[in-house]
Design an enzyme around this catalytic site. Sequence first.
Site, PDB file in Angstrom:
ATOM      1  N   LYS A  40      45.983  42.730  50.641  1.00 46.68           N
ATOM      2  CA  LYS A  40      45.523  42.636  49.245  1.00 46.68           C
ATOM      3  C   LYS A  40      46.396  41.952  48.517  1.00 46.68           C
ATOM      4  CE  LYS A  40      47.138  47.243  48.500  1.00 46.68           C
ATOM      5  NZ  LYS A  40      46.958  48.556  48.505  1.00 46.68           N
ATOM      6  N   TYR A 264      71.511  35.204  27.139  1.00 47.48           N
ATOM      7  CA  TYR A 264      70.863  35.753  25.766  1.00 47.48           C
ATOM      8  C   TYR A 264      71.377  37.183  25.666  1.00 47.48           C
ATOM      9  CZ  TYR A 264      66.860  32.195  26.009  1.00 47.48           C
ATOM     10  OH  TYR A 264      65.974  31.226  25.747  1.00 47.48           O
TER      11      TYR A 264
HETATM   12  C1  LIG Z   1      47.494  49.328  49.679  1.00 50.10           C
HETATM   13  C2  LIG Z   1      46.824  50.205  50.532  1.00 50.10           C
HETATM   14  C3  LIG Z   1      47.536  50.475  51.624  1.00 50.10           C
HETATM   15  C4  LIG Z   1      48.663  49.823  52.420  1.00 50.10           C
HETATM   16  O1  LIG Z   1      49.768  50.934  51.736  1.00 50.10           O
HETATM   17  P1  LIG Z   1      51.153  50.316  52.395  1.00 50.10           P
HETATM   18  O2  LIG Z   1      52.096  51.142  51.871  1.00 50.10           O
HETATM   19  O3  LIG Z   1      51.540  48.961  52.080  1.00 50.10           O
HETATM   20  O4  LIG Z   1      51.373  50.555  53.841  1.00 50.10           O
HETATM   21  C5  LIG Z   1      46.677  51.526  52.308  1.00 50.10           C
HETATM   22  N1  LIG Z   1      45.707  51.978  51.986  1.00 50.10           N
HETATM   23  C6  LIG Z   1      45.110  51.920  50.676  1.00 50.10           C
HETATM   24  C7  LIG Z   1      44.157  52.536  50.153  1.00 50.10           C
HETATM   25  C8  LIG Z   1      45.872  50.932  49.951  1.00 50.10           C
HETATM   26  O5  LIG Z   1      45.269  50.645  48.695  1.00 50.10           O
END
Ligand SMILES: *Cc1c(COP(=O)(O)O)cnc(C)c1O
Length: 367
Positions: A40, A264
């Site tokens: 994702k 800044y």
């Molecule tokens: C993003 C996600 C994962 C992956 O988690 P990691 O800590 O990156 O392994 C697993 N399960 C769900 C439901 C997620 O949304």
Amino acid sequence: MSNGLHFRPTRAEISTAALRHNAKVARQHATDCLLLGVIKADGYGHGANEVARAINGSVDAYGVAFIDEALKLRDAGFLQPIVLLEGCFSEAELPVCAHYGFQPVVHCQAQLDAILNARLVKPLPVWVKVDSGMHRLGFNVDQVETVLAELEASPQVASITLMTHFANADLSEHPLNEAQRDRFIELCARTSPTKSLSSANTAALLSSKLDLGIEPHHWQRTGIMLYGVNPTQERTSEPLQAAMRLVAPIMAVRDIAAGEAVGYGSRWVAERHSRIATVAIGYADGYPRHAPDGTPVWLNGQRASLAGMVSMDMITIDVTDVEQVEVGDEVELWGPNLHVCEVADCVGSISYELLSRISPRVPRHYK
Ligand SMILES: *Cc1c(COP(=O)(O)O)cnc(C)c1O
């Protein structure tokens, strides 16, 4: 995407060899069960298509947050099963899921009703999410038997995977881990034992303490591990490789007198005669604006540290103690020489956020 011509040398180098290596390590941790590669948010900033290609041989399916991310993978020609981890936002997505072979999560009554009322050309594999204690998404434990009965009776449903998500798997001593696991295992025992199950993310997969009772039809879900990060407290115990190396060139070098301030708000003040290098990366590239003075960077085999506020397009670093610094030298903001978790700790964030927020302005170079 690395399409197009970029004159500014600032870039995120992505090692497909590291992605492949990490996927193999994940595979070894998930022997005898099924592995979901979570890609994702554009593969946590690494480029979903390239990650999908690199890990292809090691995972059994891909996981994305929502359908638009899945459609991009199909457009790019990937034919593997894809799980939508947040499920559908509207019933209009269900025929699209059926057409493209997406597997939606069902976490609430509205999603359940949409599936039961749909008239699909092909039944869908669905993932039923249980809230075992994180209290973010999922059916309450006492609702699940009814939900499963309705889905099992529905001609719209091809198969069911029962899933849950841990809130604290990165903290191996946290008492909620075992509580969540026990609630989930107890629920699985009460419902049909032939179903697929899925509970572990990377941290749960890597935490030796949490015995999940893994069986061949269980799915492990792994994201951050693919990108080279062990999110547990035993951060360095895994042979993972950093998949991203974030690099930017030095644009200017100047000497300033003790007492002069940099950037800044004049936040950083030189305690001695100092040499300051200006580097071509800023918060518009996704480098965290809240990085404090002292946040490490790496150049010419040595460490230097941030001196002054992060600007939109630039940062300033104190290179007084670094030998031979010249305009054009390249600075690693994180990568194989400087672990992204160390930078994340300094800036009060986590590796997930730093990696996934590198903006489209930064070209990805695949090696
Ligand atoms: C993003 C996600 C994962 C992956 O988690 P990691 O800590 O990156 O392994 C697993 N399960 C769900 C439901 C997620 O949304």
